[in-house]
Design a protein around this motif. Structure first.
Motif, PDB file in Angstrom:
ATOM      1  N   LEU A   1       0.993  -1.260  -0.283  1.00 16.19           N
ATOM      2  CA  LEU A   1      -0.075  -0.044   0.272  1.00 16.19           C
ATOM      3  C   LEU A   1       1.180   1.406  -0.430  1.00 16.19           C
ATOM      4  CD1 LEU A   1      -3.194  -1.911   2.804  1.00 16.19           C
ATOM      5  CD2 LEU A   1      -3.203  -1.096   0.131  1.00 16.19           C
ATOM      6  N   ILE A   2       1.892   1.177   0.926  1.00 17.20           N
ATOM      7  CA  ILE A   2       2.243   2.020   0.907  1.00 17.20           C
ATOM      8  C   ILE A   2       3.713   2.050   2.110  1.00 17.20           C
ATOM      9  CG2 ILE A   2       3.324   4.603   2.319  1.00 17.20           C
ATOM     10  CD1 ILE A   2       0.246   5.388   2.752  1.00 17.20           C
ATOM     11  N   TYR A   3       5.347   2.447   0.867  1.00 14.89           N
ATOM     12  CA  TYR A   3       6.215   2.768   1.103  1.00 14.89           C
ATOM     13  C   TYR A   3       6.989   3.774   1.438  1.00 14.89           C
ATOM     14  CZ  TYR A   3      11.304   0.470   1.097  1.00 14.89           C
ATOM     15  OH  TYR A   3      12.280  -0.119   1.414  1.00 14.89           O
ATOM     16  N   ILE A   4       7.841   3.937   2.331  1.00 18.49           N
ATOM     17  CA  ILE A   4       8.683   5.437   2.439  1.00 18.49           C
ATOM     18  C   ILE A   4      10.048   4.631   2.976  1.00 18.49           C
ATOM     19  CG2 ILE A   4       8.942   7.378   4.336  1.00 18.49           C
ATOM     20  CD1 ILE A   4       5.582   7.229   4.681  1.00 18.49           C
TER      21      ILE A   4
ATOM     22  N   TYR B   1      12.663   2.036   7.083  1.00 23.48           N
ATOM     23  CA  TYR B   1      12.287   2.264   6.429  1.00 23.48           C
ATOM     24  C   TYR B   1      10.595   2.203   7.237  1.00 23.48           C
ATOM     25  CZ  TYR B   1      10.880  -3.289   5.679  1.00 23.48           C
ATOM     26  OH  TYR B   1      10.803  -3.930   6.302  1.00 23.48           O
ATOM     27  N   LEU B   2       9.358   2.642   6.449  1.00 22.03           N
ATOM     28  CA  LEU B   2       8.344   2.312   6.702  1.00 22.03           C
ATOM     29  C   LEU B   2       7.314   1.563   6.180  1.00 22.03           C
ATOM     30  CD1 LEU B   2       5.934   2.473   8.687  1.00 22.03           C
ATOM     31  CD2 LEU B   2       5.242   4.686   8.662  1.00 22.03           C
ATOM     32  N   ALA B   3       6.504   0.118   6.110  1.00 21.79           N
ATOM     33  CA  ALA B   3       5.964  -0.309   4.871  1.00 21.79           C
ATOM     34  C   ALA B   3       4.999  -1.019   5.844  1.00 21.79           C
ATOM     35  CB  ALA B   3       6.804  -1.772   4.144  1.00 21.79           C
ATOM     36  N   MET B   4       3.647  -0.492   4.452  1.00 15.82           N
ATOM     37  CA  MET B   4       1.700  -1.115   5.122  1.00 15.82           C
ATOM     38  C   MET B   4       1.688  -1.551   4.252  1.00 15.82           C
ATOM     39  SD  MET B   4       1.549   1.444   7.197  1.00 15.82           S
ATOM     40  CE  MET B   4      -0.252   1.012   8.082  1.00 15.82           C
ATOM     41  N   VAL B   5       1.870  -3.485   4.493  1.00 13.41           N
ATOM     42  CA  VAL B   5       1.585  -3.928   3.246  1.00 13.41           C
ATOM     43  C   VAL B   5      -0.266  -5.035   3.777  1.00 13.41           C
ATOM     44  CG1 VAL B   5       3.971  -4.487   2.552  1.00 13.41           C
ATOM     45  CG2 VAL B   5       3.016  -5.677   4.495  1.00 13.41           C
TER      46      VAL B   5
ATOM     47  N   ARG C   1       5.372  -2.538   9.036  1.00 14.19           N
ATOM     48  CA  ARG C   1       6.679  -3.014   9.315  1.00 14.19           C
ATOM     49  C   ARG C   1       7.495  -1.710   9.438  1.00 14.19           C
ATOM     50  NH1 ARG C   1       7.086  -8.260   6.630  1.00 14.19           N
ATOM     51  NH2 ARG C   1      10.069  -8.082   7.077  1.00 14.19           N
ATOM     52  N   TYR C   2       8.104  -1.546  11.056  1.00  5.66           N
ATOM     53  CA  TYR C   2       8.983  -0.802  11.009  1.00  5.66           C
ATOM     54  C   TYR C   2      10.576  -1.454  11.050  1.00  5.66           C
ATOM     55  CZ  TYR C   2       6.703   4.231  12.228  1.00  5.66           C
ATOM     56  OH  TYR C   2       6.219   5.013  12.005  1.00  5.66           O
ATOM     57  N   ASN C   3      11.058  -0.453  10.165  1.00  9.77           N
ATOM     58  CA  ASN C   3      12.648  -0.744  10.871  1.00  9.77           C
ATOM     59  C   ASN C   3      13.556   0.649  10.771  1.00  9.77           C
ATOM     60  OD1 ASN C   3      14.999  -1.857  10.725  1.00  9.77           O
ATOM     61  ND2 ASN C   3      15.241  -2.819   8.487  1.00  9.77           N
ATOM     62  N   LEU C   4      13.591   0.836  12.327  1.00 11.54           N
ATOM     63  CA  LEU C   4      15.018   1.649  12.191  1.00 11.54           C
ATOM     64  C   LEU C   4      16.106   1.472  12.655  1.00 11.54           C
ATOM     65  CD1 LEU C   4      11.987   4.011  14.296  1.00 11.54           C
ATOM     66  CD2 LEU C   4      12.414   4.111  11.913  1.00 11.54           C
TER      67      LEU C   4
ATOM     68  N   SER D   1      15.429  -0.670  19.832  1.00  8.34           N
ATOM     69  CA  SER D   1      15.698  -0.690  18.669  1.00  8.34           C
ATOM     70  C   SER D   1      15.513   0.573  18.477  1.00  8.34           C
ATOM     71  CB  SER D   1      14.110  -0.535  18.305  1.00  8.34           C
ATOM     72  OG  SER D   1      13.396   0.449  16.676  1.00  8.34           O
ATOM     73  N   ASP D   2      16.171   1.323  17.712  1.00 11.32           N
ATOM     74  CA  ASP D   2      16.304   2.985  17.396  1.00 11.32           C
ATOM     75  C   ASP D   2      15.467   3.679  16.783  1.00 11.32           C
ATOM     76  OD1 ASP D   2      19.120   2.801  17.449  1.00 11.32           O
ATOM     77  OD2 ASP D   2      19.659   3.453  15.122  1.00 11.32           O
ATOM     78  N   ILE D   3      15.099   5.124  17.788  1.00  9.12           N
ATOM     79  CA  ILE D   3      13.631   5.756  17.676  1.00  9.12           C
ATOM     80  C   ILE D   3      13.511   7.072  16.833  1.00  9.12           C
ATOM     81  CG2 ILE D   3      13.221   5.466  19.659  1.00  9.12           C
ATOM     82  CD1 ILE D   3      14.545   8.269  20.676  1.00  9.12           C
ATOM     83  N   GLU D   4      14.815   7.452  15.414  1.00 12.36           N
ATOM     84  CA  GLU D   4      15.109   7.886  14.608  1.00 12.36           C
ATOM     85  C   GLU D   4      14.726   7.503  13.250  1.00 12.36           C
ATOM     86  OE1 GLU D   4      18.650  10.680  15.002  1.00 12.36           O
ATOM     87  OE2 GLU D   4      17.824  11.708  16.730  1.00 12.36           O
ATOM     88  N   PHE D   5      13.942   8.167  12.205  1.00  7.16           N
ATOM     89  CA  PHE D   5      13.549   8.041  11.130  1.00  7.16           C
ATOM     90  C   PHE D   5      15.196   8.228  10.026  1.00  7.16           C
ATOM     91  CE2 PHE D   5       9.983   5.978   8.031  1.00  7.16           C
ATOM     92  CZ  PHE D   5      10.877   5.734   7.062  1.00  7.16           C
TER      93      PHE D   5
END
Length: 1265
Positions: free
Chosen positions: A1020-1023, A1030-1034, A1044-1047, A1098-1102
């Motif tokens: 749906l959305i991938y940033i 990255y941030l993804a909505m699948v 899916r959050y990967n920071l 986890s890191d907290i900065e994107f």
């Protein structure tokens, strides 16, 4: 009506002053004092030296004035002036050197000493204020002078310390007029000096009095069809006039106007008719109606004569069938000739009179006037077998008691019930028996109606209006016996046989009991019967619906006390249908938060224009009012029958010209598109230089310029821009080419609009063709909606003597409306629930009419005060009117706009421009209306209002509530670059539409969007970023949603899986996810928000956010292979809308090509409003986990029990796995093979790959245990 807001200190004084001065001949002679003692009579006297003849102003003879034997409301003092006089004033005193005076009284007058008429003022029987001591004289100038010989004063209130005491003086002058009596046969024929008269103006006047409700007063006609007729119909005055109609019927000149009511009261009524061309004024007893005759002719063409009192012998058959007049006339004047004088001198034809007399026959009727407390008791025969009663009545009340008489045993009640005469006959011998009969309908119309009831032996009969053919009969069970007492108009004793109707309001006359006419004069003198609160020898019924106080076509209904207005279907409301139920413009609908649609508007509010429908187009920064016409686009123009003829195309709009002008007059800007398509057809410049074509606009003015040009320039748009096909001409079509050309553009001079006609000239040549388009009229802005800053305290004040009116802000929460129309000061106040000095706009409406006074605040708070049943109703103001201050004092601090008086918008803005210290326009609109800007839209102040800036939202529209969405086909993607590929600098400059407030490292982001699809899997959305973050909505294969959050800091992305909800069901779903440091909050559709927490590792900065992808990922940098392998092919198929990441709306940027952005589209993307569809997901209580599936109906079946046991075992295994492989500070996850075919991700991990190890943070709510 006005709106105000606290603000700047300014003062606006608007001075309005009207003065009309008249200097009539003085009519102020002393009339009563010179009269002899015998000219004064009274109802009674206390003693001889208290006689009526001593009641002369300032006289001390006798006992110093008149006093009756009893002080009650049945007493009266009467003055015989010995001849008819014009009365202009009256003065009273108390009895000299005593405690006797009269506080209030009524005034009656008559020509004959009978059939009295009460003095009326402001549509009521007037009560005069009298004296409060014995010496001071109180004088009243009569608003309506009258002519009479006899004057009677009736005391209503008197001294508490003493009794009724009175001295009186009348003021006026002599009156004389020739009187002619008409018997229904005689007709006055006034022959013209010429056989045919062509009359441009008329002046006709006369006075009449009659007891007949129908009859012709005057008539004249011509052979060409012109005529004028003045007649009585059902006791109303009807003027019919026709200045000419043509034989084809296209011009109809007949005009009919009705005036007055109850004119058969045997009192004098004056009529004045003035006509100049088609403008006519008709004045009946000081009430004037103005109108214009129908048709197009100005002259009244009459032949031979005009007649008074009936139709001439030579009248056309179509004019016949109407009754001649029976009654008296005087002072007949026709266009400068005194007709009555000519009759006396035998200068006109009166041969039709059998006995011409110059005096009026006295009426033999003796009416009685009843109110709701009246009763008249008369005696009849006792113990007879016949009840016979006849009478005439007139009333406005639908129900009331006409008479009641007891029987032996039983009783007879004759009443008016819902406009019908109903008879109830009660017989109480043995068992109770009741016989009911009724007849007639609509008898409460104010007309005289006769009733005859006869009960003879065992038969009862009821006859209405003398129609013996419609007599209703009924059989009686026994022979009746009379009781001897008859109660008319009221029966108030409470007995077993009390009538259903208790009282009557109206008049009765010619009462017969036992076939004998009752002598009501003997009743008045106390010699016969008895009465209570009955006014004898007068009928004081009032038609409260003439003139009609119900505005805008409201229907008037009345009773004896009051009237009501039925406003249904008029578009107005209120006691007199004065208040429009519609807004005045499209601007006002926008300020109510309305979207584009068709609305009713009423530009002049309570003014004479009727409401009408327009199309309102609410844009972000403007509001357009659109008025369409009936000319189709590209209408072919045909040639006339002759070469020199021009073709006229007339445009009709969906409203009148006055209504269109109201829109253009109040607008800031108007435009209308015109287009002239031509094939060898010239437009403006013919060979001789005169325009071939022109258009007609407002005021029927011709205009010789075309769209894109302006007044005074005979050019088209290309002539202004110097790019015409042939540079020798100023229009493309004037080149006269044998090919299709067009001249089109906007007409923008609003005082010329709208286009009402287009006259096309060059269409008669061979081969010439023309197609014409005239678009709708479009206007925007409202010059009167926001008006001016003003001052503090008093909104508006106007003073008279002693009348005044004031509208004031008295305190922070109180608004006051005060006035005095002559009945004493009245003040209405409304109190707001919150302070009004809050810098918000507030609306004040103050209304005063003949029924009530009303004050409204913000359409919420309201106070009303009914007008007194008797008293002054007209407000007389002669001073300056101040807006924003009171005589320059108590100024209002703030802003005032949209001030309207009686439906007319006062141009405060224009006055403000020329008044020192006052500025047009008020700021602060957003504080009152900014709440209408939705979804994060920003309210922008404008000079004449506000607009909503939607540039930093995912929405469009005037209020930022219109979805922006698109339908993605397979393989379609939207890419939005926040950072260039070559560097870490922003791809868009700060401040541009849609840019992030910070494109560096994010610790907070918010993502919201709506989607609907039936296809899986999909991204749906991938940033993405310049780093692996990255941030993804699948959507996974089974339709469930995964975030899916990967920071960084974790071996695998942090995932949130909504396992038990299939989101690929074709329904729209709304997603909103926000993150602040480690806290993640997720809301799906209308379910409660659920919180998640990132692991400590986890890191907290994107970091370095780079690109936003919608529908599919096409990235060259580092990317999660799981996304590419499992979800990226074939791509998202469905609708995405409302996509917003922080302050970026990537989908909107891609679809709005006019906006500067770095958005790009690959594949096919069709704009759609799919996100606007209503949610169809059933609601779920917040007490349940929002992602848990709803329990089925077979919860406790055997299969369910087995499933629960298996699930418990699985949960135990999960708990052991989590305990065995828990490693503090690390988090990773890999989806097991076969997850696509598993029921859920959890089962896939455990069942398909039991060797898989995973560390799970306790705060992660992915496992439903």
């Amino acid at each position: 009506k006005l709106c105000f807001r606290d603000g700047n200190i300014t003062v606006l004084l608007w001075h309005i002053f009207f003065c009309f001065c008249f200097f009539p001949e003085r009519c102020d002679e002393v009339l009563a004092s010179p009269l002899p003692y015998s000219a004064f009579t009274s109802s009674s006297v206390l003693e001889a030296d208290f006689g009526a003849g001593y009641a002369k102003l300032n006289r001390r003879v006798g006992n110093g004035g008149w006093s009756p034997s009893d002080s009650d409301r049945y007493q009266w003092l009467q003055v015989d002036l010995r001849a008819r006089k014009q009365i202009t004033a009256i003065a009273t005193q108390g009895r000299y050197s005593s405690s006797d005076w009269t506080k209030h009284y009524r005034l009656l007058y008559s020509d004959t000493g009978s059939n009295w008429k009460p003095y009326r003022q402001d549509s009521n029987i007037w009560t005069f204020s009298g004296n409060w001591n014995s010496e001071r004289a109180v004088r009243h100038e009569l608003q309506h002078p009258f002519v009479a010989r006899f004057v009677r004063l009736v005391p209503l209130d008197w001294s508490e310390e003493g009794r009724i005491g009175l001295r009186v003086e009348l003021y006026g002058c002599a009156y004389w007029a020739d009187v002619i009596s008409f018997d229904g046969q005689g007709v006055i024929s006034y022959r013209f000096r010429q056989k045919k008269m062509k009359i441009l103006k008329d002046a006709i006047s006369l006075k009449f009095k009659t007891t007949k409700g129908d009859g012709i007063l005057l008539h004249g006609e011509g052979q060409q069809g012109d005529y004028i007729t003045l007649e009585l119909q059902r006791a109303k005055l009807l003027l019919q006039i026709n200045l000419g109609s043509n034989q084809y019927g296209s011009i109809q000149g007949h005009t009919s106007v009705s005036s007055g009511s109850l004119l058969d009261d045997d009192h004098w009524h004056s009529v004045l008719i003035k006509r100049y061309r088609r403008s006519v004024n008709v004045t009946l007893d000081q009430h004037t109606q103005s109108f214009r005759t129908n048709g197009e002719f100005d002259h009244l063409d009459l032949d031979y004569e005009i007649t008074f009192g009936g139709m001439p012998v030579s009248a056309k058959p179509s004019s016949g069938g109407r009754e001649n007049y029976i009654g008296c006339m005087e002072a007949i004047h026709y266009n400068g000739d005194n007709i009555t004088n000519l009759v006396r001198r035998r200068k006109v034809d009166t041969s039709s009179f059998h006995n011409l007399t110059f005096s009026c026959t006295e009426s033999r009727t003796f009416p009685a006037f009843f109110n709701s407390t009246s009763s008249l008791q008369l005696l009849g025969q006792t113990d007879e077998d016949t009840v016979s009663v006849r009478l005439q009545f007139r009333t406005w009340n639908p129900s009331g008691l006409l008479f009641f008489t007891p029987l032996m045993p039983g009783g007879v009640e004759v009443s008016l019930v819902e406009g019908k005469v109903t008879v109830h006959i009660y017989v109480t011998l043995g068992k109770n028996t009741r016989v009911d009969i009724s007849s007639g309908s609509g008898l409460n119309d104010g007309q005289w109606h006769s009733v005859h009831f006869l009960a003879l032996e065992s038969i009862a009969m009821l006859t209405i209006n003398g129609d013996e053919m419609s007599t209703v009969r009924a059989a009686l069970p026994i022979q009746i016996r009379t009781g001897g007492d008859y109660f008319f108009g009221g029966y108030f004793p409470r007995t077993d046989l009390s009538p259903s109707q208790r009282s009557f309001q109206g008049c009765m006359q010619l009462i017969h009991v036992d076939d004998q006419l009752v002598d009501l004069q003997s009743v008045e003198q106390g010699m016969l019967g008895s009465f209570e609160n009955v006014s004898l020898d007068m009928c004081a019924i009032i038609d409260r619906c003439v003139p009609n106080h119900c505005e805008h076509g409201g229907k008037c209904f009345q009773t004896g006390d009051t009237f009501k207005c039925a406003c249904e279907g008029t578009g107005y409301s209120g006691a007199t249908c004065h208040n429009s139920v519609y807004e005045q413009s499209c601007e006002e609908y926008k300020h109510l938060g309305r979207s584009s649609d068709t609305y009713w508007i009423d530009p002049d509010s309570s003014g004479p224009l009727e409401p009408f429908r327009v199309t309102c187009n609410m844009m972000e920064d403007k509001v357009w009012t659109t008025i369409v016409n009936d000319l189709p686009a590209q209408s072919s123009v045909s040639s006339g029958s002759r070469p020199e003829d021009k073709t006229v195309l007339t445009l009709n709009y969906s409203m009148s010209a006055e209504q269109v002008n109201a829109v253009t007059s109040s607008a800031d800007f108007c435009e209308q598109h015109v287009a002239y398509m031509c094939y060898k057809s010239r437009l403006l410049n013919s060979p001789d230089g005169s325009p071939s074509t022109w258009w007609v606009g407002r005021g029927n003015e011709k205009h010789f310029y075309w769209g894109g040009s302006g007044p005074g320039v005979q050019k088209c748009a290309c002539g202004i821009e110097r790019n015409c096909t042939d540079p020798r001409y100023y229009c493309n079509c004037d080149a006269d080419l044998r090919q299709w050309k067009e001249d089109a553009g906007m007409l923008m001079y609003k005082d010329h609009l709208p286009v009402s006609q287009v006259v096309v000239g060059d269409v008669h040549r061979s081969g010439s063709e023309t197609r014409l388009t005239v678009g709708p009229l479009r206007c925007q802005g409202n010059r009167h909606f926001w008006n001016t800053s003003a001052s503090h305290g008093v909104f508006l004040e106007n003073l008279g003597n002693p009348d005044y009116i004031r509208l004031e802000l008295k305190s922070a929460t109180v608004v006051s409306f005060s006035f005095d129309v002559g009945n004493g000061p009245v003040e209405l106040t409304v109190r707001a629930s919150a302070p009004l000095n809050d810098d918000q706009w507030h609306r004040v409406e103050a209304e005063r009419n003949i029924k009530e006074a009303v004050l409204r605040l913000d359409k919420v708070h309201r106070e009303a005060r009914s007008a007194p049943p008797q008293g002054h109703t007209r407000l007389q103001l002669f001073s300056q009117m101040f807006v924003g201050a009171s005589g320059g004092q108590r100024g209002f601090l703030g802003c005032i706009r949209s001030l309207k008086v009686s439906g007319v918008t006062l141009d405060l803005e224009g006055r403000a421009k020329v008044t020192p210290g006052v500025k047009p326009g008020c700021s602060g609109h957003c504080s009152s209306y900014g709440m209408h800007c939705q979804n994060g839209g920003k309210c922008i102040e404008k000079y004449n209002g506000y607009s909503c800036d939607c540039s930093l939202t995912a929405f469009d529209g005037p209020f930022c509530n219109d979805d922006v969405g698109g339908y993605f086909e397979s393989g379609t993607l939207v890419r939005y670059d926040l950072m260039s590929e070559s560097s870490s600098s922003p791809a868009v400059k700060e401040g541009s539409s849609g840019v992030l407030s910070a494109v560096d490292n994010l610790t907070r982001e918010e993502l919201s969007f709506s989607f609907s699809t039936s296809h899986t899997p999909a991204v749906l959305i991938y940033i993405s970023s310049k780093t692996p973050d990255y941030l993804a909505m699948v959507l996974r294969h089974n339709g469930t949603l995964q975030i899916r959050y990967n920071l960084g800091g974790l071996r695998e992305p942090f995932t949130i899986s909504l396992n038990h909800r299939n989101m690929a069901n074709g329904q729209p779903h709304n997603i909103n996810i926000t993150r602040q440091d480690r806290l993640i909050q997720l809301q799906v559709d209308h379910y409660p928000t659920v919180s998640y927490t990132l692991p400590e590792a986890s890191d907290i900065e994107f970091n370095l956010v780079k690109t936003i992808f919608l529908g599919k990922v096409f990235e060259t940098g580092q990317i999660d292979p799981v996304l590419i392998e499992r979800y990226n092919t074939p791509g998202f198929v469905g609708c995405l809308s409302r996509v917003q990441f922080n302050r970026i709306a990537p989908l909107k940027a891609a679809l709005r090509t006019g906006m500067p952005s770095t958005a790009s589209i690959q594949g096919v993307l069709v704009e759609s409003n799919c996100g606007a569809s209503p949610l169809t997901v059933p609601p779920m209580s917040a007490v349940f986990d929002p992602w848990h599936p709803d329990p089925g109906d077979d919860l406790f079946t055997g299969e369910s029990i087995i499933a629960v046991v298996i699930f418990s075992i699985l949960c135990t295994l999960v708990f052991l796995v989590r305990h065995m492989f828990h490693h503090k500070g690390s988090y990773h996850t890999n989806e097991a093979k076969g997850a696509e075919s598993a029921d859920c991700a959890d089962a896939a991990i455990i069942v398909n790959d039991p060797a898989f190890t995973e560390t799970i943070d306790e705060s992660k709510k992915e496992w439903f245990i």
